[in-house]
Each structure stands twice: as C-alpha cells, then as structure tokens.
Scaffold this motif. Structure first.
Motif, short mmCIF file in Angstrom:
data_model
loop_
_atom_site.label_atom_id
_atom_site.label_comp_id
_atom_site.label_asym_id
_atom_site.label_seq_id
_atom_site.Cartn_x
_atom_site.Cartn_y
_atom_site.Cartn_z
N GLU A 24 0.82 -1.21 0.00
CA GLU A 24 0.00 0.00 0.00
C GLU A 24 0.86 1.27 0.00
O GLU A 24 0.65 2.17 -0.81
N VAL A 59 -3.91 -5.26 0.76
CA VAL A 59 -3.77 -4.95 -0.67
C VAL A 59 -2.96 -6.01 -1.40
O VAL A 59 -3.33 -6.47 -2.48
N LEU A 115 -10.80 -2.84 -0.97
CA LEU A 115 -10.46 -2.90 -2.39
C LEU A 115 -11.18 -4.04 -3.11
O LEU A 115 -11.63 -3.85 -4.25
N ARG A 121 -4.44 -0.76 5.12
CA ARG A 121 -4.63 -1.50 3.86
C ARG A 121 -3.57 -2.59 3.67
O ARG A 121 -3.01 -2.74 2.59
N ARG A 133 -9.09 2.20 -1.83
CA ARG A 133 -8.28 1.01 -1.52
C ARG A 133 -8.58 0.47 -0.11
O ARG A 133 -8.03 -0.54 0.29
#
Lengths: 255, 255
Positions: free
Chosen positions: A108, B243, B145, B240, B142
């Motif tokens: 990220e 991700v 996501l 995040r 995001r």
C-alpha cells in the motif's frame, strides 16, 4: 479549447534537444509545480533528483539502454518513490523502528509513493511544456535499477522509478508530426463498470486498423504493425524481472 | 506566470460540489486529456470507470470510509491499473497464456500500469480544473479494495487504484483559503544525488515550524501539529495491509 487543454493535447515526447540551457529558475518552477500536485494524506512520498553533470548523464544514458537523449538533454529529472523521508520523520518524533516497519514495508505505501511521484511528474511535464520546453519520460532507468540507485545515492526505502529528460526541442523536431493515436475511448473508459469483453475486442480490432494505417503511411508501406501485435510482442519478452528483488534489497519488500 | 502554471499552482482539493451537472462532453474531453499523457511503450495500461449512478456512488462512498463527497459529486472517475487489455491483445494474436504470464505477473509491469494510470489521472485533474471544475483524489477506494473491484466488475489483472471526484465547486468553497504548504524544495529536490541526511533533517525542522503555525492560525491555537508528527502517526497505523493479498487474488502477484 483553453490553453491548458491545448498544452495537454499537444504533448509529444521530445528526444532531440537544442543546446540552449535550461535555467535554474525554470527548474525551480517545474519543481514547485510538481509539488503542487495532490499527495496522499499529505505524505509527499517522492523525491526528484536533477542531473546536469555530463558524466553522470552519460552513465545514466548507458544504464537506461543507450538512450542518447538522456546524455544530450540539458537536465534529466529522476523521480523516486520515497518512504525514507517519512521514516526519518518518525525517527525525529522518537518512534521506534518496529512501530513503523509494517507501514514502510507494505505494498500500500509503496503504491502511495509511486502514485505521488507520478502525479508530481505529470505536473512537472506540463509545466515544462508550458514554458516551451520538451520532455520525454525514461522508464529505461529501471533497466539496471540497482546501479542507477547507487549512482544517485538513493538510500534504503527510496527507489528511482522513471526519468524525464527536459530541454528546448531541437529545430529538427517536427512538432506538426502526427501524434501516435491512443486507444479508442470506449476501451479505456467504462460507464458505471469495466468495459465488457465484446466492446473491448471490437474496439481493439478497429484500433488495429488505424495503427496499421499509421505505420504504413510513415514507413511507405514497410511496417503495418497492429497494436495488439506490439502488445503481444512486449508481453512475450518479460523485462526487468529483477525489480522485485532490488526493491526487497532496498527495504521495499511490498508486503 | 502562464495559464498552465497558474492552474497547476492554484490546485486545491474540492470536497463540496454544486448541483450543476457535468456534461458528457466534458467527461469526453477529460478522458481525451487523460489519454494524451505519456504511456510506457505505448501500452496504455489503465482504464477509467466513470460513475454517475447515485446508488453506486453511495456504495463507493461507504467503501471509501464514508467520504461524503464521493456520494455527492456529480461524477466519480475511478482509475484502474489494467493489464487485462494487454492480455486480451496477446490472446487476439494467438499467444499462449504461458508465454505472457511472466510479464503479466511482474512487479515491473504493475508499476508501469500504476504510473500510466497516475499520469493519465493528473492530466484529467488539470483538464477538469481548467474548465472550472474541482476535483479530489480518493485513495480511500483502496480501503475495501476487493469489494470496490467487485462493484465495478473489474476482471482479473485489473485493479482500481484511486478515485477522483469531479464537479463544480459549491459556493461555500473558499478558493482563497491558504493552500497547505508543501515540503521545502531542498528536501524534495536533490542536485545530482539524493539530498543528504543533514539537509533533510534541517529542512524538516523548519517545515515543522511553518506547518505548526498554519494549524495554529486555522484553529485559533487549538492544533499545532508538526509534519513529522503527522507522518509518524500515519506510519504507526499501518493501513490497507490486505492490498497485497487482493492483488494476488486478482492475478497481480507482483513477482
């Protein structure tokens, strides 16, 4: 069309430069414009390195696969994804390294840095073009990325991501040359959702016809590449497969 | 300052929009400007999804962490890193999947897609601003996501990377408000090589003083954040972290 739309639509990569120098003040303005771009959470996770030294430019040209304009341009700007400045900020606040590692090593945050660097770069490109300068992006600096990083002395958690040559276009640049046509809008833009496969295929087929005609015209019939052919050729030759390992070595493990 | 430099330097994120609609023709121009940006090896590895449907915008606002302007803007543009179109191109050329996998699954090609998407987006942002529209980048897409990708029906090898709200600024936007000051240029720009640590530390210290003054002024003394403090706080809260896994599931394993 207003002057901004004109500048944007008139963009062409310039690979041949006059000897007219680029002033320090112009670079300052270009950097100020780069900095004016949006940045995720105010992190400003990028750094620009300006290279004017002929030897260093020549070396970078070699590292980028022998691209002569990297050596011959007055200034090469190298855009780096930079998480080191943020790490330093945390150190200055007395935060322990183990408290920041998960962020600094995440996919990220690397994406944030890459996006920040790219938004800044495109502002820089348009600022330069608005002053009559020409630019060309240099993805080739990722060809031998470890050596490039060493040459520019980027520390851990920083990686050069692309270069940008800047200078006044040589007179030989024919600015009226036909611009390489982009994909049909319906294949790049979807309403409400991703374009469906059929639309995509049809539009690539019609795009192929246009691109072939473009090459045929420019080469007197010698070339007639399809876009899908060029894309396929590129995909069959994987490039820069060492990037992942170099990022890891430089403490950007994309966790 | 020429009009392009002015537009670039005047950028502010706009989070409050009037009810005046954005015309289809404006979106077409914005997309054309996005497409005029440089693209690595002519790959054009991005797709833009335009969302106007109120329900879909409301859902995306929720997925982006409750950002109200995502629901209230007339149009949300979602920029996606897109390697699927290239894969389709290779399929159309009769290339076998095993011949393209190494490229399609590389960190390098994902970086190309992310850079292409970001350069296109910044052109779109400036094009919109030149027409009197306001924009705000939305990294919040995001946050969740996988759900965002599902809602927009992006196929494998495509991933939404950020959104951009577009619309006419509401009258309540005070366009004369002081712009959030960027890092001192000497910490973002290095000559010939990456800035040395001492320069960096000193410039962050002086920047902290400016930023604290800015917050103090705006809050009547209630806040006096340092930039390094904000950065440290952000790094201590990794966000995040899913991700990487989502990219892997969507056939973007960053090899």
């Amino acid at each position: 069309m207003n002057p901004i739309l004109q500048t944007i639509m008139n963009h062409r990569s310039v690979r041949s430069y006059s000897t007219e120098p680029v002033a320090d003040d112009q670079i300052r303005r270009i950097v100020a414009c780069a900095q004016a771009a949006s940045t995720s959470s105010y992190l400003q996770a990028y750094t620009i390195i300006g290279v004017r030294d002929p030897e260093r430019k020549a070396k970078l040209a070699e590292l980028a696969g022998g691209q002569r304009h990297v050596a011959s341009c007055p200034v090469l700007l190298v855009f780096c994804a930079d998480l080191r400045r943020l790490e330093l900020a945390a150190e200055m606040e007395g935060v322990r390294p183990d408290e920041t590692a998960a962020s600094l090593e995440s996919t990220e945050l690397f994406m944030v840095a890459l996006i920040d660097a790219s938004l800044a770069a495109q502002n820089a490109a348009l600022a330069a073009e608005s002053m009559g300068l020409g630019i060309c992006y240099i993805g080739g600096i990722r060809n031998r990325l470890a050596e490039t990083a060493e040459l520019l002395r980027t520390p851990d958690r920083v990686i050069p991501v692309f270069g940008m040559t800047v200078g006044y276009p040589a007179r030989t640049n024919n600015r009226t040359q036909s611009r390489k046509q982009r994909l049909p809008p319906e294949s790049v833009y979807g309403e409400e959702q991703y374009p469906d496969s059929e639309t995509l295929k049809q539009s690539l087929t019609s795009y192929n016809a246009d691109i072939s005609a473009y090459y045929r015209e420019r080469t007197g019939g010698e070339r007639a590449d399809r876009w899908t052919e060029q894309a396929a050729t590129r995909l069959r030759r994987p490039t820069r497969l060492d990037v992942k390992e170099i990022l890891l070595q430089r403490k950007l493990p994309l966790q």
